[in-house]
Design a protein around this motif. Structure first.
Motif, short mmCIF file in Angstrom:
data_model
loop_
_atom_site.label_atom_id
_atom_site.label_comp_id
_atom_site.label_asym_id
_atom_site.label_seq_id
_atom_site.Cartn_x
_atom_site.Cartn_y
_atom_site.Cartn_z
N VAL A 110 1.04 -1.04 0.12
CA VAL A 110 -0.20 -0.29 0.22
C VAL A 110 1.31 1.23 0.31
CG1 VAL A 110 -0.68 0.21 2.67
CG2 VAL A 110 -2.55 0.46 1.10
N ILE A 114 0.63 4.73 -2.19
CA ILE A 114 0.59 5.51 -2.24
C ILE A 114 0.96 6.77 -2.37
CG2 ILE A 114 0.08 7.35 0.23
CD1 ILE A 114 -1.65 4.77 1.06
N VAL A 130 -8.97 8.79 0.69
CA VAL A 130 -9.22 7.47 0.17
C VAL A 130 -9.82 6.68 -1.19
CG1 VAL A 130 -10.62 5.44 0.66
CG2 VAL A 130 -9.35 6.89 2.55
N LYS A 134 -8.40 4.55 -3.82
CA LYS A 134 -8.99 3.10 -4.71
C LYS A 134 -8.97 3.38 -6.60
CE LYS A 134 -12.15 1.82 -2.48
NZ LYS A 134 -13.93 1.56 -1.45
N ILE A 151 -3.32 -5.67 -1.22
CA ILE A 151 -4.47 -4.30 -0.56
C ILE A 151 -5.25 -4.84 -0.66
CG2 ILE A 151 -4.85 -1.90 -1.14
CD1 ILE A 151 -2.08 -1.03 -2.70
N LEU A 166 -7.31 1.56 3.60
CA LEU A 166 -6.47 3.17 3.19
C LEU A 166 -6.38 4.10 4.06
CD1 LEU A 166 -7.74 1.84 -0.36
CD2 LEU A 166 -6.13 0.94 0.27
#
Ligand code: FE2
Length: 183
Positions: A110, A114, A130, A134, A151, A166
């Protein structure tokens, strides 16, 4: 060991900026997850911070990946088995025995997503939502090296619903943003 000392080790053994940023970002996510689970923040944070410590030296010799890290850390006087095993666990499923060993796999994936998402935003990690992460998760051509399954399967693995995971992970990377030029 203090966080400053832990960071000195990272500076000593990494050569690439991208590796340094990855390690700090995974540390941030691990610290946020430790807080969520009521676990020891430094233990989880240091595991994240060092998990790919040897990456700049083992990219062409992947069999040595993590083993070289353990060797270096022991030489630096780090003998916390919880941390050392979690580092092995991010590569070897056989080493995944406790929560930290599983968490590091998800944190690794993750944080990659990010950071990649932050790098294409003018405001970087600030104000990241978030929903936008996504969207990037669904966009397979975006940051294709990210292990998306690690994830998506977080709820069955760690018991945290994807959206909440997340949000925790984004906050964890944001905490580290000033250190890795993501602000
Ligand atoms: Fe990693």
């Amino acid at each position: 060991m203090t966080r400053d000392q832990a960071l000195e080790i990272v500076k000593k053994y990494t050569t690439k900026e991208i590796t340094y940023r990855h390690l700090i970002s995974v540390e941030g996510v691990m610290r946020a997850l430790a807080r969520h689970f009521g676990e020891d923040e430094d233990t989880w944070g240091f595991a994240g911070l060092w998990h790919d410590l040897d990456y700049d030296h083992t990219a062409d010799d992947f069999d040595r990946h993590t083993h070289l890290t353990i060797e270096w850390l022991r030489a630096e006087g780090m003998d916390d088995d919880k941390i050392l095993n979690a580092i092995l666990a991010h590569k070897y499923p056989d080493h995944r025995h406790s929560l930290i060993d599983t968490a590091i796999v998800h944190a690794d994936a993750v944080a990659g997503l990010i950071v990649a998402a932050a790098l294409v935003r003018p405001e970087k990690a600030a104000g990241m939502k978030v929903s936008s992460v996504k969207k990037k998760l669904k966009e397979k051509s975006f940051a294709p090296g990210v292990e998306r399954e690690e994830i998506r399967n977080v709820e069955e693995s760690l018991g945290i619903p994807l959206d909440e995971f997340l949000a925790i992970a984004i906050a964890g990377v944001q905490d580290m943003a000033p250190e890795i030029q993501l602000v």
